[in-house]
Design a protein around this motif. Structure first.
Motif, PDB file in Angstrom:
ATOM      1  N   HIS A 141      25.889   2.760 -40.834  1.00 14.84           N
ATOM      2  CA  HIS A 141      27.212   2.883 -40.220  1.00 14.84           C
ATOM      3  C   HIS A 141      28.088   3.823 -41.040  1.00 14.84           C
ATOM      4  CE1 HIS A 141      30.703   1.684 -37.903  1.00 14.84           C
ATOM      5  NE2 HIS A 141      31.356   1.551 -39.033  1.00 14.84           N
ATOM      6  N   ILE A 142      28.803   4.698 -40.364  1.00 13.52           N
ATOM      7  CA  ILE A 142      29.730   5.621 -41.011  1.00 13.52           C
ATOM      8  C   ILE A 142      31.090   5.460 -40.345  1.00 13.52           C
ATOM      9  CG2 ILE A 142      30.224   8.038 -41.545  1.00 13.52           C
ATOM     10  CD1 ILE A 142      27.219   8.577 -41.099  1.00 13.52           C
ATOM     11  N   GLU A 143      32.117   5.334 -41.155  1.00  5.55           N
ATOM     12  CA  GLU A 143      33.482   5.239 -40.629  1.00  5.55           C
ATOM     13  C   GLU A 143      33.989   6.642 -40.279  1.00  5.55           C
ATOM     14  OE1 GLU A 143      35.283   2.493 -40.104  1.00  5.55           O
ATOM     15  OE2 GLU A 143      33.705   1.175 -40.869  1.00  5.55           O
ATOM     16  N   ASN A 144      34.899   6.709 -39.315  1.00  6.62           N
ATOM     17  CA  ASN A 144      35.532   7.988 -38.989  1.00  6.62           C
ATOM     18  C   ASN A 144      36.180   8.575 -40.230  1.00  6.62           C
ATOM     19  OD1 ASN A 144      34.913   8.375 -36.301  1.00  6.62           O
ATOM     20  ND2 ASN A 144      36.726   7.328 -35.559  1.00  6.62           N
ATOM     21  N   ASP A 145      36.114   9.881 -40.361  1.00  9.14           N
ATOM     22  CA  ASP A 145      36.720  10.663 -41.429  1.00  9.14           C
ATOM     23  C   ASP A 145      35.974  10.561 -42.763  1.00  9.14           C
ATOM     24  OD1 ASP A 145      38.677  12.572 -42.022  1.00  9.14           O
ATOM     25  OD2 ASP A 145      39.930  11.090 -43.014  1.00  9.14           O
ATOM     26  N   GLN A 146      34.773   9.978 -42.775  1.00 10.56           N
ATOM     27  CA  GLN A 146      33.965   9.967 -43.995  1.00 10.56           C
ATOM     28  C   GLN A 146      33.064  11.191 -44.018  1.00 10.56           C
ATOM     29  OE1 GLN A 146      31.857   6.173 -43.848  1.00 10.56           O
ATOM     30  NE2 GLN A 146      32.943   5.585 -45.708  1.00 10.56           N
ATOM     31  N   TYR A 180      33.242  12.183 -37.235  1.00  9.08           N
ATOM     32  CA  TYR A 180      34.224  11.658 -36.283  1.00  9.08           C
ATOM     33  C   TYR A 180      33.482  11.221 -35.027  1.00  9.08           C
ATOM     34  CZ  TYR A 180      37.704  14.064 -39.112  1.00  9.08           C
ATOM     35  OH  TYR A 180      38.485  14.495 -40.147  1.00  9.08           O
ATOM     36  N   ARG A 181      33.767  10.024 -34.560  1.00  6.85           N
ATOM     37  CA  ARG A 181      33.199   9.543 -33.310  1.00  6.85           C
ATOM     38  C   ARG A 181      34.365   9.258 -32.357  1.00  6.85           C
ATOM     39  NH1 ARG A 181      28.524   7.166 -31.362  1.00  6.85           N
ATOM     40  NH2 ARG A 181      27.553   7.215 -33.389  1.00  6.85           N
TER      41      ARG A 181
END
Length: 75
Positions: free
Chosen positions: A47-52, A68-69
């Motif tokens: 899992h990747i958070e937005n803006d990482q 970005y998703r």
């Protein structure tokens, strides 16, 4: 796991909580202070958070990009 760009001569250091090491492939992220040839220490995660920042494998290429998703689209 091994990214195609990972050089077996670049072992994961014991002191570093990472899964993969690789060299930054280009200067496309120089605004993030990443330059071609910089050593990157990467942790694999589902899992990747937005803006990482993320190292994303597309075919045999690894891209370092800001993630970005938006709905089902990845920008």
């Amino acid at each position: 796991p091994r990214f195609p760009m990972q050089d077996p001569a670049l072992p994961v250091p014991e002191f570093c909580p990472c899964d993969v090491t690789l060299l930054c492939p280009d200067d496309s992220m120089q605004n993030e202070r990443l330059r071609k040839g910089d050593m990157l220490y990467i942790r694999l995660t589902p899992h990747i958070e937005n803006d990482q920042l993320a190292a994303v494998q597309v075919g045999n290429t690894v891209l370092i990009r800001r993630w970005y998703r938006q709905g089902s689209a990845i920008l």
